[in-house]
Structures are given as structure tokens and as C-alpha cells.
Write a protein that holds these residues in place. Structure first.
Motif, short mmCIF file in Angstrom:
data_model
loop_
_atom_site.label_atom_id
_atom_site.label_comp_id
_atom_site.label_asym_id
_atom_site.label_seq_id
_atom_site.Cartn_x
_atom_site.Cartn_y
_atom_site.Cartn_z
N GLY A 118 0.81 -1.57 -0.11
CA GLY A 118 -0.13 0.12 -0.16
C GLY A 118 0.66 1.28 0.04
O GLY A 118 0.27 2.17 -0.07
N ASP A 119 1.99 0.76 -0.24
CA ASP A 119 3.32 1.96 -0.04
C ASP A 119 3.66 2.50 -1.32
O ASP A 119 3.80 1.32 -1.71
CB ASP A 119 4.24 2.08 1.40
CG ASP A 119 3.92 2.39 2.83
OD1 ASP A 119 3.05 2.96 2.79
OD2 ASP A 119 4.72 1.74 3.12
N ARG A 120 3.71 3.37 -1.98
CA ARG A 120 4.97 3.84 -3.27
C ARG A 120 5.82 4.16 -3.36
O ARG A 120 6.15 4.56 -2.64
CB ARG A 120 3.54 5.61 -3.94
CG ARG A 120 1.83 4.79 -3.83
CD ARG A 120 1.53 4.44 -5.13
NE ARG A 120 2.22 4.51 -6.65
CZ ARG A 120 1.76 4.55 -7.30
NH1 ARG A 120 0.85 2.95 -7.52
NH2 ARG A 120 2.13 4.57 -8.95
N GLY A 121 6.51 3.45 -4.22
CA GLY A 121 8.26 3.99 -4.41
C GLY A 121 8.33 3.30 -5.31
O GLY A 121 8.05 2.92 -6.69
N VAL A 122 9.99 3.90 -5.41
CA VAL A 122 10.96 4.18 -6.26
C VAL A 122 11.58 2.65 -6.36
O VAL A 122 12.93 2.97 -5.18
CB VAL A 122 10.99 5.28 -7.02
CG1 VAL A 122 12.27 5.16 -8.47
CG2 VAL A 122 9.99 5.95 -7.67
N MET A 123 12.64 2.18 -7.29
CA MET A 123 13.98 1.08 -7.02
C MET A 123 14.35 1.52 -8.14
O MET A 123 14.66 2.34 -9.26
CB MET A 123 13.75 -0.01 -6.74
CG MET A 123 14.32 -1.31 -6.75
SD MET A 123 14.28 -2.85 -6.71
CE MET A 123 13.72 -3.27 -5.59
N ASP A 124 15.77 2.35 -6.88
CA ASP A 124 17.43 2.69 -8.29
C ASP A 124 18.05 1.55 -9.44
O ASP A 124 17.69 0.63 -8.43
CB ASP A 124 17.69 3.88 -7.40
CG ASP A 124 18.23 3.24 -6.20
OD1 ASP A 124 18.65 2.38 -6.49
OD2 ASP A 124 19.18 4.15 -5.99
N VAL B 279 8.17 7.21 -1.45
CA VAL B 279 7.01 7.65 -2.10
C VAL B 279 5.98 8.71 -1.25
O VAL B 279 5.77 9.66 -1.31
CB VAL B 279 6.61 7.94 -4.03
CG1 VAL B 279 6.04 8.91 -4.58
CG2 VAL B 279 7.83 7.88 -4.34
N GLY B 280 5.51 7.99 -0.68
CA GLY B 280 3.61 8.20 -0.50
C GLY B 280 2.64 6.72 0.09
O GLY B 280 3.38 5.82 -0.54
N ARG B 281 1.67 7.56 0.19
CA ARG B 281 0.61 5.91 0.99
C ARG B 281 -0.29 6.13 -0.73
O ARG B 281 -0.36 7.25 -1.68
CB ARG B 281 -0.27 6.06 2.05
CG ARG B 281 0.46 5.95 3.19
CD ARG B 281 0.84 4.91 3.76
NE ARG B 281 -0.69 3.93 3.22
CZ ARG B 281 -1.10 2.58 2.85
NH1 ARG B 281 0.41 1.48 3.20
NH2 ARG B 281 -2.33 1.77 3.20
N ALA B 282 -0.72 4.74 -1.02
CA ALA B 282 -0.88 4.54 -2.11
C ALA B 282 -3.02 4.51 -1.90
O ALA B 282 -3.57 4.93 -2.27
CB ALA B 282 -1.04 2.89 -2.98
N ASP B 283 -2.74 4.68 -0.12
CA ASP B 283 -4.09 4.97 0.00
C ASP B 283 -4.63 6.44 0.89
O ASP B 283 -3.60 7.13 0.40
CB ASP B 283 -5.20 3.46 0.72
CG ASP B 283 -3.88 3.50 1.99
OD1 ASP B 283 -2.64 3.63 1.86
OD2 ASP B 283 -3.63 2.50 2.16
N ASP B 284 -5.27 6.47 2.20
CA ASP B 284 -5.74 7.74 2.66
C ASP B 284 -4.68 7.24 4.58
O ASP B 284 -5.01 8.62 4.56
CB ASP B 284 -6.66 7.63 2.49
CG ASP B 284 -7.84 8.50 1.41
OD1 ASP B 284 -7.03 8.77 0.49
OD2 ASP B 284 -9.02 7.79 0.98
N ILE B 285 -4.46 6.67 4.54
CA ILE B 285 -3.89 6.48 5.68
C ILE B 285 -2.82 7.90 5.50
O ILE B 285 -1.96 7.88 4.78
CB ILE B 285 -3.40 5.03 5.95
CG1 ILE B 285 -4.17 4.05 6.04
CG2 ILE B 285 -2.15 5.12 6.88
CD1 ILE B 285 -4.68 3.51 6.80
#
Length: 580
Positions: A454-460, A468-474
Motif C-alpha cells: 500500500g506504499d508507493r515507491g521507486v527502486m533505483d 514516495v507516499g501512501r497509495a491510500d488515505d492512511i
């Protein structure tokens, strides 16, 4: 308190040896065998055992090595408070006391294997005894923060069907206020010096309980813990963990992220109600034979934290990024931390500037890690690897952590997606078993071959994961995960509120805070806005856990909605963050 503990096991001596004492040669080899064994299971090099119990298979083994002098003279548990009280237990003493506590639960309270116990306690020694006692008796422990209100406790008792609650004098009245609706509750234990009508005193029962208790033979996949975690569209979900998921799953976390050995003293400042307390105050240090250090301070005070790190031989320190921010703002460069050698953090994103200032003021790095209530640590800046400040580190072996799209397909390096853990063809045993009584949510947590965090991210390109941030409203405020639904539900109970929407809003100290957009009922439109905001904030603090209250409030004419009438929190959240 020290006198009370001594009276429970008069035949044992207090450990007074220096926790900093080192061990060498064969002793190092013997004690490391425990860590290596469970690390091998955790990494898939050995089969998961059919039966496993952390109390008998790990803690009692450390007690055996301790008894024959093959373990450093560290205590297993070291507790202090602001009044100067101190409690130290060896692994042998922890074993004896936890057997007594297991008999209290089984005999005095009539609890059986598989029953659930809700423990709502601050950082007192009894909380750790209950953890181990529940393992020994095969009872499922449900930790809860001491900030819970009567409404929170009522929901947890009903949802979990807990047959016993353990709390202190402060929260006992809140429990009593909801007893008429708690039909599953059979026993009430109070931790404190006094007595209360209808309650049994845990300390008094412990003194007279027998230390003769045979540990229940639990299967590795039997339930051991249930944590309540915030949701976006309903009340908190119940996350179930087995005896092996946390009991063995933290072997790699303890050894490589927290860098623990039997000579170390680990201090994790997390509240007992959060899974991070299981991470850093129970399983990771004890599977490594380390000492769990606890300072029972009611609120985070930078000066007290710094003084404690100066006074006690703490080698490993873990606290939230917001706490590190407060420490560098306090400026700890004038303090000396003679034993401290390893610092870790998690629960929210660490600002690179805080990392840099801590390094300047102390000479130490901060090793950021990442996990959830549903997992163990799955990404970390582990000891010995290059640290990229601001990143969550790399995947912790053997977990295959990837960034995936909405269909569960792995995205190219550098592209944003959802942080996920591969569960096909084999689901890692360290993940949670299920959301209790919620098969729909359990099924929805998997997409394709992956569990979705449920967390947004990037892999280098080097495999480092960046949050990056939450994919939901938490909302993640200073490490506290807050579901908007609970805050909105509390606000709606106030007669001044016609409609409410709760989102995250940027904050320089906490990262983000709760902001409420409120449509007022007609009768309250002309009221003084400042007084009304204060009244609504106090109302939320009374209805639900105080840390959830909206620190920002804005009155609006209407809320953005979809054509079907659903409030669009994402629209409000985007406007808030566009101001940064």
C-alpha cells in the motif's frame, strides 16, 4: 518494584554484572549458533520446523547457556523510570517469572490455549512478562496503546472476542464503562498497587503463583499475536501473526539491520501498542541474546533521551525519524554516548538533513529500515552497506521486494509503483497469516504474485528503495498510522458537524498531520470558529485515541464528491500538498 520482583523468585540472584562485558572464543561460537540456526530458517536454507515456541525454543535456550556461563553477563531485560526505580532480569529470571505469569493466565483466569488477551499497558515490566507468558500458554496476545479511549477498547474487545483484559489503574474506568457490551470478556487483571472491585491484581497473583509450568507445544503456524492496524474505509483491521512469523522472522532483522549480538544492549523507544515494539523490544533483541533496555518515560523528551544514552551502556538505539529530528534540534553534540555504536529508525521517512546533522553531532550513521505491522523488516540500510540518506535501503534477504504496477507486474527501475513482496510460488512465512475475520481484505492484499504494502515507491539502479507516499488515505504522522475513517466518525458524532473529510497535511516536524475539512450544521455556522475548532479537537481526543485528533481544521461550504456521492479525499489531499 524491585522488592516485588525479588519476592517472586527469592532463590535467584540479581544480575549485577556489567552489560558491556565481552565474550570470546568458544563462548562466542556457542551463543551465535542460536542466531545462525534461526537465520538459516528465515533465509530458506533450513525447513521451517513443524513446532516452534519462542519462549521454550529461544528464551529458555539462552537461559541454559547463561546458567553454564556460555553467554555474556548481560541482563535479558533492564527497566528504569524517572523515579530512579530499576528492574533487571536474567534470562533465567525472565523464564521463572513468565512461567508464574502463564499460570496466572491459565489457572487464576481460566484461559485456555487459543484464547485472546487484550493488554493495554504503558512501558511497565509486566507487559514483557505477559508477552512471554502468552507464548508459554499458547494464548494469543493483543497489544494496545495506553492512549486508547473507552470507544477504542470496546471495539477491540468486541472484534477480537478477547476473554481477558490486562490494564492499569488509569484505564480501568474506561474498561468498566464499556463492560455491558463486552459479552466475551471473562477476566479482568489490573497492574498496580491497589485493588479495584471486580478486578484481580496481577502482581498479587504473580507472587503466589507456581513457577512450575510446562510450555504448550505450539505449531509454527499457530496464531501468537494480533495487532489492530488502521484502515481507510472502516475501523482497524486485525493482523494475525504466527509463532514463527515474528519468532523466527526477526532473526535476520536483529542480526543485520539492528546489528545485535549477545553483548549488546538494545533501546527501542516505541510504544508497547505498536508492532515496532515487537520489532525492537522483544523478538529481534532476544533472538540474538541481547539485553532489552526500557526507559519508562511518558513523553519523548530530547534531554532525557540524551542523558539516558550518556548514563547507560546502550549500544543500539532505535527511535522514530521525528524523534531524531527533535534530538538534533536539541543539539546532542555536547553529550557523550560512550557505548552507542549503532542507530536505526523506521515507521516514517527519514529526512536526509536529519541524517547529516546526527552524523555531525554524534559521529554515527542512522540505518533506516522499512516494514509494516503485516511484515518483518523487508528493506533496510544494513550494517556494512553503503547508506543512501533518504532511502529505505535494499531488500532484506531472502525477501524479493519489487515495485509493481496496478496489475502486479514489476515496473522498470526508476519508475514509481507500489512496494510489494513476492508471495508466489512460495509465501514467506514471516508475513502475517490473515486479517482476522476479514477474508476479503486478506485476498485484496495480494495482486498477481505479490503482497501489496500500500506504499508507493521507486527502486533505483542499485536496488535501493525510495518511499514516495501512501497509495491510500492512511496518514502517517510522526510514525503514527491514522485511518481517516476513525477521525471522521468521531467528528460526525459532534452536533456541529454535518459532513467531514480527513486527509494528511504537510508539517515541518511530524512530516504530515491530520487535517479535517468540515461542513458545519446550519445552527453552528455563526459560532466563533477558533472556539469551535478547539471544541472539536477536544471532542475527538475524548472519542478516540488522542494522537488521532485533527491538528488542522478548515470549515468549508461543501466537500468534493464523485457522481455516486463518495467524498474525494484525494482532491483535498492534493490541494494540501500542492501548497508545499
Amino acid at each position: 518494584m524491585r522488592t516485588f520482583i525479588k519476592s517472586c523468585i527469592p532463590q535467584c540472584l540479581w544480575i549485577l554484572g556489567s552489560p558491556s562485558r565481552k565474550f570470546h572464543g568458544n563462548n562466542r561460537l556457542l551463543t551465535s549458533q542460536i542466531i545462525s540456526h534461526y537465520e538459516s530458517i528465515n533465509q530458506g536454507k533450513k525447513e521451517l520446523p513443524e513446532y516452534f515456541n519462542f519462549a521454550s525454543d529461544v528464551l529458555d535456550e539462552w537461559a541454559r547457556l547463561e546458567k553454564v556461563g556460555k553467554k555474556p553477563a548481560n541482563p535479558a531485560f533492564w527497566w528504569v523510570n524517572e523515579e530512579g526505580e530499576e528492574v533487571k532480569w536474567s534470562f533465567e529470571e525472565l523464564g521463572s517469572l513468565s512461567r508464574k505469569a502463564a499460570n496466572v493466565l491459565s489457572e487464576a483466569c481460566g484461559l485456555q490455549r487459543g484464547d485472546r488477551v487484550l493488554a493495554v499497558l504503558p512501558r511497565v515490566p509486566e507487559w514483557w512478562l505477559l508477552n512471554v507468558a502468552c507464548m508459554r500458554a499458547g494464548i494469543v496476545l493483543i497489544p494496545g496503546t495506553s492512549q486508547l479511549t473507552a470507544k477504542d477498547i470496546s471495539y477491540r474487545l468486541q472484534a477480537s472476542k478477547a476473554k481477558c483484559i490486562v490494564t492499569n489503574d488509569t484505564l480501568a474506568p474506561a474498561v468498566e464503562s464499556v463492560l455491558p457490551g463486552s459479552q466475551f470478556l471473562k477476566s479482568k487483571l489490573i497492574v498496580g498497587q491497589g485493588s479495584r472491585n471486580g478486578w484481580r491484581n496481577f502482581k498479587e497473583l504473580l507472587v503466589v503463583a507456581s513457577a512450575d509450568h510446562k510450555c504448550v507445544k505450539t505449531r509454527s503456524q499457530d496464531p501468537m499475536l494480533v495487532y489492530f492496524t488502521s484502515g481507510t474505509t472502516g475501523f482497524p483491521k486485525m493482523v494475525v501473526h504466527s509463532h514463527s512469523s515474528y519468532g523466527i522472522g526477526f532473526a535476520t532483522t536483529g542480526r543485520y539491520w539492528l546489528n545485535l549480538t549477545p553483548s549488546d544492549v538494545m533501546w527501542n523507544t516505541s510504544d508497547t501498542g505498536w508492532a515496532k515494539s515487537a520489532y525492537g523490544s522483544v523478538f529481534s533483541p532476544w533472538i540474538c541474546g541481547s539485553c532489552v533496555f526500557v526507559h519508562n518515560i511518558p513523553q519523548f523528551q530530547p534531554a532525557v533521551i540524551a542523558e539516558t544514552l550518556s548514563k547507560y551502556p546502550i549500544t543500539t538505539f532505535c527511535t522514530a525519524p521525528t524523534a531524531f529530528l527533535m534530538l538534533v534540534q536539541h543539539d546532542v553534540s555536547s553529550y557523550k554516548f560512550p557505548s552507542l555504536k549503532h542507530c536505526t529508525t523506521g515507521g516514517e521517512a527519514l529526512n536526509p538533513e536529519v541524517f547529516a546533522k546526527w552524523k555531525i553531532q554524534t559521529g554515527l550513521d542512522i540505518h533506516e529500515g522499512y516494514g509494516q505491522t503485516e511484515t518483518v523488516a523487508i528493506c533496510a540500510n544494513m550494517k556494512g552497506m553503503k547508506i543512501k540518506p533518504g532511502s529505505l535501503g535494499k531488500a532484506v534477504p531472502p525477501y524479493d521486494v519489487q515495485i509493481v504496477d496496478d496489475r502486479g507486474a514489476v515496473v522498470p527501475r526508476g519508475e514509481e509503483g507500489t512496494i510489494a513482496v513476492r508471495v508466489q510460488p512460495t509465501r514467506p512465512f514471516c508475513l502475517f497469516s490473515e486479517y482476522l475475520d476479514n477474508p476479503e481484505k486478506t485476498a485484496a492484499s495480494v495482486c498477481g504474485d505479490f503482497y501489496l504494502t500500500g506504499d508507493r515507491g521507486v527502486m533505483d539502479e542499485e536496488g535501493y528503495v525510495w518511499f514516495v507516499g501512501r497509495a491510500d488515505d492512511i496518514i502517517n504522522s510522526a510514525g503514527y498510522r491514522i485511518g481517516p475513517f476513525e477521525v471522521e466518525s468521531a467528528l460526525i458524532e459532534h452536533p456541529a458537524v454535518s459532513e467531514a473529510a480527513v486527509v494528511s497535511s504537510p508539517d515541518p516536524v511530524r512530516g504530515e498531520v491530520v487535517k479535517a475539512f468540515i461542513v458545519l450544521a446550519p445552527a453552528f455556522v455563526s459560532h466563533d470558529p477558533e472556539k469551535l475548532i478547539h471544541e472539536l479537537q477536544q471532542h475527538v481526543k475524548k472519542v478516540t485515541a488522542p494522537y488521532k485528533y485533527p491538528r488542522k481544521v478548515e470549515f468549508v461550504q461543501d466537500l468534493p464528491k464523485t457522481v455516486t456521492g463518495k467524498i474525494q479525499r484525494n482532491v483535498l489531499r492534493s490541494k494540501e500538498w500542492a501548497k508545499v
